[in-house]
Design a protein around this motif. Structure first.
Motif, PDB file in Angstrom:
ATOM      1  N   UNK A 162      40.169  -2.548  87.253  1.00  0.00           N
ATOM      2  CA  UNK A 162      39.333  -1.612  88.015  1.00  0.00           C
ATOM      3  C   UNK A 162      37.920  -2.177  88.158  1.00  0.00           C
ATOM      4  N   UNK A 163      37.374  -2.712  87.074  1.00  0.00           N
ATOM      5  CA  UNK A 163      36.000  -3.228  87.098  1.00  0.00           C
ATOM      6  C   UNK A 163      35.852  -4.405  88.057  1.00  0.00           C
ATOM      7  N   UNK A 164      36.920  -5.200  88.216  1.00  0.00           N
ATOM      8  CA  UNK A 164      36.818  -6.365  89.097  1.00  0.00           C
ATOM      9  C   UNK A 164      37.297  -6.060  90.513  1.00  0.00           C
ATOM     10  N   UNK A 165      37.483  -4.778  90.820  1.00  0.00           N
ATOM     11  CA  UNK A 165      37.779  -4.377  92.192  1.00  0.00           C
ATOM     12  C   UNK A 165      39.173  -4.720  92.671  1.00  0.00           C
ATOM     13  N   UNK A 166      40.098  -4.936  91.743  1.00  0.00           N
ATOM     14  CA  UNK A 166      41.464  -5.276  92.154  1.00  0.00           C
ATOM     15  C   UNK A 166      42.250  -4.035  92.568  1.00  0.00           C
ATOM     16  N   UNK A 167      41.909  -2.911  91.946  1.00  0.00           N
ATOM     17  CA  UNK A 167      42.556  -1.637  92.257  1.00  0.00           C
ATOM     18  C   UNK A 167      41.515  -0.531  92.094  1.00  0.00           C
ATOM     19  N   UNK A 168      41.641   0.548  92.883  1.00  0.00           N
ATOM     20  CA  UNK A 168      40.668   1.643  92.746  1.00  0.00           C
ATOM     21  C   UNK A 168      40.867   2.459  91.466  1.00  0.00           C
ATOM     22  N   UNK A 169      42.099   2.525  90.965  1.00  0.00           N
ATOM     23  CA  UNK A 169      42.262   3.224  89.693  1.00  0.00           C
ATOM     24  C   UNK A 169      43.453   2.688  88.919  1.00  0.00           C
ATOM     25  N   UNK A 170      43.401   2.952  87.614  1.00  0.00           N
ATOM     26  CA  UNK A 170      44.494   2.550  86.733  1.00  0.00           C
ATOM     27  C   UNK A 170      44.788   3.683  85.770  1.00  0.00           C
ATOM     28  N   UNK A 171      46.002   3.692  85.256  1.00  0.00           N
ATOM     29  CA  UNK A 171      46.293   4.576  84.129  1.00  0.00           C
ATOM     30  C   UNK A 171      46.215   3.754  82.848  1.00  0.00           C
ATOM     31  N   UNK A 222      36.822   1.106  78.912  1.00  0.00           N
ATOM     32  CA  UNK A 222      35.999   1.593  80.032  1.00  0.00           C
ATOM     33  C   UNK A 222      34.537   1.282  79.753  1.00  0.00           C
ATOM     34  N   UNK A 223      34.097   1.520  78.524  1.00  0.00           N
ATOM     35  CA  UNK A 223      32.706   1.241  78.154  1.00  0.00           C
ATOM     36  C   UNK A 223      32.412  -0.253  78.261  1.00  0.00           C
ATOM     37  N   UNK A 224      33.298  -1.091  77.731  1.00  0.00           N
ATOM     38  CA  UNK A 224      33.074  -2.545  77.747  1.00  0.00           C
ATOM     39  C   UNK A 224      33.065  -3.100  79.175  1.00  0.00           C
ATOM     40  N   UNK A 225      33.796  -2.465  80.083  1.00  0.00           N
ATOM     41  CA  UNK A 225      33.911  -2.986  81.454  1.00  0.00           C
ATOM     42  C   UNK A 225      33.054  -2.220  82.464  1.00  0.00           C
ATOM     43  N   UNK A 226      32.282  -1.239  82.013  1.00  0.00           N
ATOM     44  CA  UNK A 226      31.381  -0.537  82.924  1.00  0.00           C
ATOM     45  C   UNK A 226      32.076   0.350  83.932  1.00  0.00           C
ATOM     46  N   UNK A 227      33.184   0.984  83.525  1.00  0.00           N
ATOM     47  CA  UNK A 227      33.891   1.913  84.410  1.00  0.00           C
ATOM     48  C   UNK A 227      34.062   3.261  83.712  1.00  0.00           C
ATOM     49  N   UNK A 228      34.711   4.209  84.399  1.00  0.00           N
ATOM     50  CA  UNK A 228      34.835   5.565  83.873  1.00  0.00           C
ATOM     51  C   UNK A 228      36.241   5.759  83.301  1.00  0.00           C
ATOM     52  N   UNK A 229      36.338   6.169  82.044  1.00  0.00           N
ATOM     53  CA  UNK A 229      37.647   6.368  81.414  1.00  0.00           C
ATOM     54  C   UNK A 229      37.733   7.701  80.708  1.00  0.00           C
ATOM     55  N   UNK A 230      38.769   8.468  81.030  1.00  0.00           N
ATOM     56  CA  UNK A 230      38.933   9.814  80.459  1.00  0.00           C
ATOM     57  C   UNK A 230      40.154   9.882  79.567  1.00  0.00           C
ATOM     58  N   UNK A 260      41.485   5.575  84.504  1.00  0.00           N
ATOM     59  CA  UNK A 260      40.321   4.688  84.482  1.00  0.00           C
ATOM     60  C   UNK A 260      39.950   4.423  85.945  1.00  0.00           C
ATOM     61  N   UNK A 261      38.692   4.697  86.297  1.00  0.00           N
ATOM     62  CA  UNK A 261      38.260   4.669  87.702  1.00  0.00           C
ATOM     63  C   UNK A 261      36.851   4.086  87.810  1.00  0.00           C
ATOM     64  N   UNK A 262      36.395   3.899  89.064  1.00  0.00           N
ATOM     65  CA  UNK A 262      35.040   3.389  89.254  1.00  0.00           C
ATOM     66  C   UNK A 262      33.999   4.496  89.172  1.00  0.00           C
ATOM     67  N   UNK A 263      34.399   5.737  89.489  1.00  0.00           N
ATOM     68  CA  UNK A 263      33.429   6.831  89.429  1.00  0.00           C
ATOM     69  C   UNK A 263      34.096   8.120  88.944  1.00  0.00           C
ATOM     70  N   UNK A 264      33.271   9.125  88.720  1.00  0.00           N
ATOM     71  CA  UNK A 264      33.756  10.357  88.106  1.00  0.00           C
ATOM     72  C   UNK A 264      34.642  11.150  89.073  1.00  0.00           C
TER      73      UNK A 264
END
Ligand code: GLN
Length: 450
Positions: A139-148, A160-168, A193-197
């Motif tokens: 997700x962080x490298x823009x390969x996919x908009x979201x992941x599970x 998510x924290x280490x890669x600068x993305x949003x993880x719930x 896991x996504x790029x934004x909330x």
């Protein structure tokens, strides 16, 4: 735009960067392109229509190899879809491929994968975190908009924290675990896991809900999570546990949270320091309980029913022994041994039962805080991403670094990590923890902050 264009973009990006990042274990290109073609020209009425996704490789996908990054399941071809996959498929999400992870989700760097080392897109010499490291890195490298991903002790939030993305990590019972290869069943949850909330809220919405195949899912309405993204957090009461800013937490992580609190204050929230006095027992409690549950869950990999089987065993005992010795990696074996020991008669009261009691105390700490406050805020991790190789011979230090994510799983609470700054070019995450089944408030705060 057509769905085929989206899917094309995704594979193009994978071709460009995944040779370096190594996030994917398996691609499902032919199927994905066929599915996309069938949707071209159509317009979906749901937000995830035609959106490409990557799936952590411990979530079973029908007719798509699911390995758990283990030699044990190297050729495992599932005959059914996990409930979350059925739900995503019903929304016409396109599965692009399966993502690397620590073997059976045991680890914090993705270095425990039997197949490859995933790298952090922000700095290829560092780890993406784990165990959902492939999910966060893709997700962080823009390969996919979201992941599970899946989170048993932090495995969505930490990467998510280490890669600068949003993880719930949702409330235990919010998302079905049917088809998630079990690690520690009382702690495991699947999450986005996504790029934004906003994207995160959309995905959680679609995978949540009661499921007849998982009796721990709760029959509660799934709210419209995006309705809570109002930007308004006036009057919100935030608790900041002093244990989350104390010993073992780096100055950079501490400072990033204090800065975030200023932003939240500026938006009309108030915060106070509180104490979660039993959080110091979290790591020990978790590693005991998670290993105990893992030792029971992984007993099924015996070389008889499915997965790896040692060639030419002399008898049944040798079949078991050799299959498991050859099929599992070191960390998985370590957990099985620890868990089996803790559950053995004579030690049960001293270890497993004690850990269960500590778990109750940790949960009660949270209950007390949530009587007065809406959310708990702190760092997701005590440090930014480690150098590749730095932790390989020091599993105990790595366990200790899970101190901020683990208590949330022990208490069954929901928690998110959102990006909150950088140190030396590496992202840091802000963790927002909510009441049981109150993902809405978490999203509201996270969205106002981001
Ligand atoms: N790092 C923790 C462990 O190794 C968490 C793993 C997880 O959440 N799956 O057990």
């Amino acid at each position: 735009i057509n769905v085929s264009d989206l899917v094309d973009e995704s594979y193009k990006r994978i071709n460009e960067v995944d040779g370096k990042v190594n996030a994917f274990l398996t691609l499902d290109e032919e199927n994905a392109r066929n599915k996309a073609k069938a949707l071209d020209g159509k317009v979906g009425d749901n937000p995830l229509f035609g959106i490409p996704a990557g799936i952590k490789d411990n979530i079973v996908t029908k007719n798509l190899i699911t390995t758990c990054a283990s030699k044990m399941l190297e050729n495992f071809d599932p005959i059914y879809d996990a409930t979350v996959m059925e739900k995503l498929n019903a929304e016409n999400v396109i599965t692009i491929g399966k993502l690397n992870m620590d073997e059976f989700a045991m680890g914090s760097t993705t270095e425990n994968s039997a197949f490859k080392v995933t790298r952090n897109p922000w700095n290829l010499d560092t780890v993406p975190g784990g165990s959902s490291g492939g999910s966060a890195a893709a997700v962080a490298s823009g390969q996919i908009p979201f992941a599970l991903g899946s989170d048993t002790g932090g495995s969505i939030r930490q990467p998510a924290a280490f890669c600068g993305v949003v993880g719930m990590k949702p409330t235990y019972g919010r998302v079905s675990r049917y088809g998630l290869v079990a690690f520690a069943s009382s702690l495991d949850q699947i999450g986005p896991i996504t790029r934004n909330v906003r994207d995160n809220a959309f995905v959680l919405q679609s995978i949540s809900g009661v499921d007849q195949h998982d009796s721990t899912t709760v029959n509660k309405d799934v709210p419209n999570y995006t309705d809570s993204l109002t930007g308004d957090i006036k009057g919100l009461k935030i608790a900041v546990p002093k244990e989350y800013l104390g010993q073992g937490v780096s100055e950079a992580s501490r400072q990033s949270v204090l800065d975030a609190l200023k932003v939240l204050e500026g938006l009309g929230a108030t915060w106070e320091e509180v104490s979660l006095p039993h959080s110091e027992y979290g790591v020990a409690t978790y590693y005991l309980l998670a290993s105990s549950e893992a030792s029971a869950n992984l007993a099924r990999f015996d070389g008889v029913r499915y997965g790896y089987r040692t060639p030419n065993p002399k008898n049944l005992m040798e079949l078991y022994k050799k299959t498991r010795s050859e099929g599992f990696g070191d960390e998985v074996k370590r957990r099985i041994m620890l868990g089996t020991y803790a559950l053995s008669s004579g030690f049960y009261d001293a270890y497993y039962k004690k850990a269960q009691q500590a778990r109750t105390l940790i949960k009660q700490d949270f209950d007390n805080i949530f009587e007065k406050y809406d959310v708990i805020v702190g760092p997701t991790t005590p440090t930014p991403a480690y150098k590749i190789g730095e932790m390989v011979d020091d599993q105990v230090t790595m366990y200790a670094r899970d101190l901020l994510t683990i208590p949330v799983n022990l208490a069954g609470l929901p928690g998110i990590s959102v990006p909150c700054g950088f140190t030396n070019g590496l992202p840091l995450g802000l963790q927002i923890i909510g009441k049981h089944f109150d993902e809405e408030t978490i999203y509201r705060v996270a969205h106002a902050f981001e």
